[in-house]
Write an enzyme that holds these catalytic residues in place. Structure first.
Site, short mmCIF file in Angstrom:
data_model
loop_
_atom_site.label_atom_id
_atom_site.label_comp_id
_atom_site.label_asym_id
_atom_site.label_seq_id
_atom_site.Cartn_x
_atom_site.Cartn_y
_atom_site.Cartn_z
N GLY A 10 36.24 -12.07 87.85
CA GLY A 10 37.60 -12.98 88.13
C GLY A 10 37.99 -12.85 89.55
N ASN A 35 37.70 -16.77 81.92
CA ASN A 35 38.48 -17.23 83.05
C ASN A 35 37.62 -17.21 84.13
OD1 ASN A 35 40.72 -18.69 83.65
ND2 ASN A 35 41.81 -16.96 84.55
N PHE A 80 40.24 -4.77 85.21
CA PHE A 80 41.23 -6.08 85.64
C PHE A 80 41.09 -6.73 84.47
CE2 PHE A 80 38.94 -4.84 89.81
CZ PHE A 80 39.85 -5.16 90.68
N SER A 124 51.47 -4.67 87.70
CA SER A 124 52.04 -5.80 88.48
C SER A 124 53.40 -5.66 88.97
CB SER A 124 52.03 -6.99 87.76
OG SER A 124 52.81 -8.24 88.04
N THR A 126 55.69 -7.34 88.49
CA THR A 126 56.64 -8.08 87.61
C THR A 126 57.50 -6.97 86.75
OG1 THR A 126 56.83 -9.56 85.93
CG2 THR A 126 54.77 -8.19 85.78
N TYR A 148 53.48 -10.93 78.92
CA TYR A 148 52.45 -10.59 79.83
C TYR A 148 53.31 -9.27 80.69
CZ TYR A 148 50.27 -10.43 84.28
OH TYR A 148 49.62 -9.78 85.59
N LYS A 152 51.77 -5.02 80.91
CA LYS A 152 51.71 -4.43 82.12
C LYS A 152 52.64 -3.08 81.75
CE LYS A 152 48.80 -7.17 83.91
NZ LYS A 152 47.48 -6.62 83.87
N ASP A 292 62.43 -16.91 87.28
CA ASP A 292 62.08 -16.63 88.66
C ASP A 292 63.26 -15.85 89.09
OD1 ASP A 292 59.58 -17.78 88.86
OD2 ASP A 292 60.28 -19.20 90.23
#
Ligand code: NAD
Ligand code: UDP
Length: 331
Positions: A10, A35, A80, A124, A126, A148, A152, A292
């Site tokens: 990836g 992917n 990953f 991440s 995030t 998602y 994490k 966002d």
């Protein structure tokens, strides 16, 4: 060291394979190519002039993973592999929870069985949610707005708990900021399927004429020019951060931000791309994108002090390398 890189075909994995090999490590890749493309493995070999052992397997498949561990003397793993599209995770939560969590548990079990004690995981930024910037590793995490991000945060918990009872394990939870760009040679880079969700690949597709114009999501944020601010990091800096983590990890579970510490707005990135590559990127301002946040950038001192790692490449390098890859890339 012999390093098992899951998801090594990836975007970030392939660049990390190159960085690992260039620092003298041997790489074994496990990827189901859901992917990515097999050609990327050949390109890693071409760039490094070294062999890469490749297994096309699903890392949720415990039997297939066991075979890799029994065939190879593995010293450490970098995990990953997983699903990463935020929007898709809202539509397909079970797939995201299953693949991201089960793969981690299958790999952890194999590490316990085969005595592998170095584990590096792709987390991440995030997980910080809408905290105050700069985001630092000991901040209380906020609930994520999508499955998602939740995977994490959950995987960080799982590895932290396993690490607590296996005190000889060295675990690095690496929280990436916004990886962009490509290897300097232009052979490997980011190849998203379909219309990109992320800013840089969208910009390169507009520059190439494959998409009409960039839509900038919101110009009313409390930032330098009203557009969202992120900490863009060159993917090769990120890759080298993994090598630094592997080489310098001590026992215990450690969290590190991998970012530059610099915030760049959407408009600043568009302008930098136009200047670096002498090409126009038409854009329009549209509504904010739901979910966002206004500003996100890293506190970087922990990775610097403990891993001896800092990002070296700047925004111009990121824009130039992303464009070099896109220009040479045929779908
Ligand atoms: P990517 O999709 O390019 O790479 C992931 C690789 O894993 C792909 O090659 C894919 O084929 C493989 N894969 C997926 N599920 C698999 C499975 N079940 N078994 C075997 N292989 C499987 O994504 P990337 O951008 O390189 O991201 C790598 C990791 O970094 C992911 O865990 C992602 O969540 C994390 N991350 C990425 C970003 C980003 O902006 N790119 C930011 C933060 C964290
Ligand atoms: N963005 C944008 N247009 C796009 C894609 C992204 O204006 O087509 C903005 C987005 O609102 C955010 C920044 O670019 O402020 C980075 O978004 P990206 O999806 O690349 O990364 P994120 O930080 O959301 O993970």
């Amino acid at each position: 060291m012999n390093i098992l890189v899951t998801g090594g075909a990836g975007y970030i994995g392939s660049h990390t394979c190159v960085a690992l090999i260039q620092k003298g490590h041997t790489v074994i890749v496990a990827d189901n190519l859901c992917n990515s493309k097999i050609e990327t493995i050949d390109k890693i070999k071409q760039i490094t002039n070294k062999e890469v052992t490749f297994y096309q397997i699903d890392v949720t498949d415990a039997v297939a993973v066991d075979t890799i561990f029994s065939d190879n003397s593995i010293d450490g793993i970098i995990h990953f592999a997983g699903l990463k599209a935020i929007g898709e995770s809202v539509q397909k939560p079970l797939e995201y929870y299953y693949i991201n969590l089960v793969s981690t548990m299958v790999l952890s079990k194999a590490c316990l069985k085969y005595g592998v004690k170095k584990i590096v995981f792709s987390s991440s930024a995030t997980v910080y949610g809408n905290n105050t910037v700069p985001f630092v590793e000991n901040m209380k995490l906020m609930p994520c707005t999508n499955p998602y991000g939740e995977t994490k945060a959950m995987i960080e918990r799982i590895l932290t708990d396993i690490g607590k009872v296996n005190s000889d394990w060295s675990v690095a939870l690496l929280r990436y900021f916004n990886p962009v760009g490509a290897h300097e040679c232009g052979l490997i880079g980011e190849e998203p399927n379909g219309i990109p969700n992320n800013l840089m690949p969208y910009i390169t597709k507009v520059a190439k004429g494959e998409l009409n114009k960039l839509r900038i999501f919101g110009k009313d944020y409390p930032t330098v020019d009203g557009t969202g601010v992120r900490d863009y990091i060159h993917v090769m800096d990120l890759a080298e951060g993994h090598v630094a983590a592997l080489n310098n990890l001590t026992e215990g579970v450690h969290i590190y931000n991998l970012g530059t510490g610099q915030g760049t707005s959407v408009l600043q990135l568009v302008n930098a791309f136009e200047e670096a590559n002498d090409i126009e990127v038409p854009y329009e301002i549209v509504e904010r994108r739901p979910g966002d946040i206004a500003v996100c950038y890293a506190g970087t001192s922990k990775a610097k002090t403990e891993l001896g790692w800092t990002a070296k490449r700047d925004i111009v390098d990121m824009c130039r390398d992303a464009w070099r890859f896109e220009k040479g890339y045929e779908d």
